[in-house]
Design an enzyme around this catalytic site. Structure first.
Site, PDB file in Angstrom:
ATOM      1  N   ASP A 102       0.988  -1.271  -0.138  1.00 49.72           N
ATOM      2  CA  ASP A 102      -0.001   0.006   0.006  1.00 49.72           C
ATOM      3  C   ASP A 102       0.872   1.236  -0.061  1.00 49.72           C
ATOM      4  OD1 ASP A 102       0.855  -0.529   2.802  1.00 49.72           O
ATOM      5  OD2 ASP A 102      -0.642   0.796   3.237  1.00 49.72           O
ATOM      6  N   GLU A 117      -0.063  -0.795   5.783  1.00 55.70           N
ATOM      7  CA  GLU A 117       0.984  -0.234   6.646  1.00 55.70           C
ATOM      8  C   GLU A 117       0.782   1.032   6.851  1.00 55.70           C
ATOM      9  OE1 GLU A 117       5.036   1.151   8.068  1.00 55.70           O
ATOM     10  OE2 GLU A 117       3.778   1.847   6.183  1.00 55.70           O
TER      11      GLU A 117
HETATM   12  N1  BES Z   1       8.790   3.331   5.227  1.00 58.74           N
HETATM   13  C1  BES Z   1       8.264   4.144   6.446  1.00 58.74           C
HETATM   14  C2  BES Z   1       9.076   4.061   7.497  1.00 58.74           C
HETATM   15  C3  BES Z   1      10.601   4.651   7.685  1.00 58.74           C
HETATM   16  C4  BES Z   1      10.946   5.523   6.539  1.00 58.74           C
HETATM   17  C5  BES Z   1      11.299   4.135   8.685  1.00 58.74           C
HETATM   18  C6  BES Z   1      12.221   5.920   6.553  1.00 58.74           C
HETATM   19  C7  BES Z   1      12.712   4.505   8.522  1.00 58.74           C
HETATM   20  C8  BES Z   1      13.112   5.421   7.433  1.00 58.74           C
HETATM   21  C9  BES Z   1       6.830   3.520   6.585  1.00 58.74           C
HETATM   22  O1  BES Z   1       6.230   3.191   5.446  1.00 58.74           O
HETATM   23  C10 BES Z   1       5.998   4.531   7.471  1.00 58.74           C
HETATM   24  O2  BES Z   1       5.983   5.670   7.022  1.00 58.74           O
HETATM   25  N2  BES Z   1       5.639   4.150   8.588  1.00 58.74           N
HETATM   26  C11 BES Z   1       4.652   5.028   9.288  1.00 58.74           C
HETATM   27  C12 BES Z   1       4.376   4.125  10.705  1.00 58.74           C
HETATM   28  C13 BES Z   1       2.898   4.631  11.143  1.00 58.74           C
HETATM   29  C14 BES Z   1       1.806   4.661  10.098  1.00 58.74           C
HETATM   30  C15 BES Z   1       2.622   3.396  12.178  1.00 58.74           C
HETATM   31  C16 BES Z   1       5.450   6.250  10.056  1.00 58.74           C
HETATM   32  O3  BES Z   1       6.491   6.091  10.511  1.00 58.74           O
HETATM   33  O4  BES Z   1       4.691   7.320  10.088  1.00 58.74           O
HETATM   34 ZN    ZN Z   2       7.089   2.153   4.358  1.00 57.48          ZN
END
Ligand code: BES
Ligand code: ZN
Length: 454
Positions: free
Chosen positions: A88, A153
């Site tokens: 997604d 996610e």
């Molecule tokens: N891929 C990201 C997280 C990320 C990006 C971690 C770059 C470290 C470096 C992930 O898809 C994301 O955006 N996660 C969300 C999680 C939340 C919805 C629980 C976030 O970090 O906001």
């Molecule tokens: Zn991500």
């Protein structure tokens, strides 16, 4: 031909396939795109079959399906790797800030621009293509591999933890492997060993039971927007310290070794100011920018609304005001406990002239993974081999809650083998993936699997 050579010879084909994947607008936050979520899951499962996985299944949940695949013929003496990724993507908004259409992937120089290019379709596909490279050459994988790819996610994975709980046997593995993070620069590989967690709430303040004339009632009615702003202001001081009682109690301090490692992270103030467009950095003065954005918890208002926001003036005293507030957490802060602390604090400071309600939106735990495992060593060697230089160990500010879930439910540590770049503009307009990193990612995973299997 070996798997690495196959990966190098098929770069153009892989890029074309990634573009196909990116054309599917699988936006989990928007119900209108549910069909695209299903299309993305089907597309990925077909790719996994082509890559040689003997068992591929699109498994239903109460939310988007989970794409599961396994290829377990390496033998019982070889480790089993559980690959996780998400198909997604975030909504592309604001649309008018994109230079190219978000779901028509565009190659400009060495970058591929599209929503999800780096987060996470490009990085998830790396694992499928690495498997394909082994399939097309050796005909077998050097280790046993299971894959789960989820489709929610970006909205906090509400159905993932229950799925993992009820499929412990199916998902049993020796280690997790995720490519959904970034390295530090095109030629500066990095291995992330810690991620932040998240607690996310929505607060609504209600005053009068309908909007009132601000001339006739103003001065004698507590305006919910004003009240909400005063409450938000009381959650943090001018320097960025969060003032909610107990908020920092469980924060795990950096070890001396970690502090030294963090000083190795290349950070240039000027470049950072350009990247963000801000006038100056801000936040806890006792910590560096790198520490503040990776190893310290935060509190941010993500959205705030209420009253009249259309053009021109309207003299109104609104009935309601709301804000979305998120806190990035660090190990060992517990999102459930933090949410409770925040709720208690807001209720304790709410003036008696308004009503307030606090809704828990979602949360996830941060994680620290072991740095001394054989798999971590293999990851270190794989990056060094492909990038020609040793990776730096870093903490990261984003969240991937499944890392803690894998630790708790499956008892496994995860290797975060990311290939994005810090300027990939995740969640923003003009997201991109650096194409050479896509190719290097495939080769790094191939090398990692080979090292793990010897
Ligand atoms: N891929 C990201 C997280 C990320 C990006 C971690 C770059 C470290 C470096 C992930 O898809 C994301 O955006 N996660 C969300 C999680 C939340 C919805 C629980 C976030 O970090 O906001
Ligand atoms: Zn991500």
């Amino acid at each position: 031909m070996n798997a690495s050579a196959y990966a190098r010879e098929n770069q153009q084909k892989f890029l074309g396939e990634l573009q196909e994947f990116l054309r599917i607008p699988s936006i989990s936050a928007q119900p209108a795109h549910q069909h695209d979520i299903e299309r993305a899951a089907a597309w990925l499962s077909a790719q996994l079959s082509t890559a040689g996985f003997p068992k591929v299944e699109v498994m239903a949940t109460d939310g988007p399906p989970i794409v599961y695949a396994e290829w377990l013929t390496a033998g019982a003496d070889k480790p089993t790797v559980l690959v996780y990724g998400h198909y997604d993507v975030q909504p592309p908004d604001p649309l008018d800030e994109w230079h190219t259409p978000p779901f028509e992937p565009s190659v400009i120089d060495d970058d591929l621009f599209a929503r999800g290019a780096s987060d996470d379709k490009g990085q998830a596909l790396i694992h499928v293509k690495a498997a394909e490279a082994f399939h097309a050459t050796a005909g077998a994988l050097p280790v046993n591999v299971k894959c789960i790819f989820e489709g929610e996610e970006e909205i906090g994975s509400p159905h993932l933890t229950p799925f993992i709980e009820t499929h412990r046997e199916l998902l049993a593995a020796d280690l997790g492997l995720i490519s959904d993070t970034h390295i530090l620069g095109k030629t500066i590989p990095a291995i992330i060993y810690a991620l932040r967690g998240l607690a996310y709430i929505e607060v609504t303040v209600t005053g009068p039971d309908h909007d009132l004339h601000s001339g006739l009632y103003g001065g004698a009615v507590n305006n919910p927007i004003n009240a909400l702003c005063r409450m938000i202001a009381q959650m943090q001081d001018e320097e960025g310290h969060i003032t909610i009682p107990g908020f920092y109690d469980k924060v795990r301090a950096l070890t001396p070794e970690e502090s030294v490692d963090l000083t190795k992270v290349p950070f240039e103030q000027k470049a950072w100011l350009e990247e963000t467009g801000v006038k100056a950095d801000w936040g806890e003065p006792d910590y560096t920018v790198v520490e503040r954005t990776t190893a310290r918890p935060t509190l941010d208002v993500n959205g705030i609304w209420g009253g009249y926001i259309e053009p021109g003036a309207k003299t109104v005293l609104p009935s309601q005001a709301s804000a979305k507030i998120s806190m990035r957490l660090v190990p060992d802060q517990d999102p459930v406990e933090i949410t409770r602390l925040v709720k208690d604090y807001l209720l304790s400071i709410a003036p008696p002239t308004v009503n307030i309600s606090v809704k828990d939106l979602h949360g996830g735990e941060g994680a620290i993974v072991r740095r001394d495992s054989p798999a971590m060593k293999a990851a270190f060697q794989a990056y060094t081999h492909v990038f020609g230089t040793e990776p730096i160990f870093i903490r990261e500010g984003g969240s991937i809650p499944v890392v803690a879930t894998f630790q708790k439910i499956l008892g496994i540590e995860t290797i975060l083998m990311g290939f994005g770049l810090p300027d990939d503009r995740l969640h923003s307009p003009n997201e991109k993936f650096h194409i050479p990193n896509f190719y290097k990612g495939i080769e790094t995973v191939v090398r990692f699997m080979e090292l793990l299997g010897t």
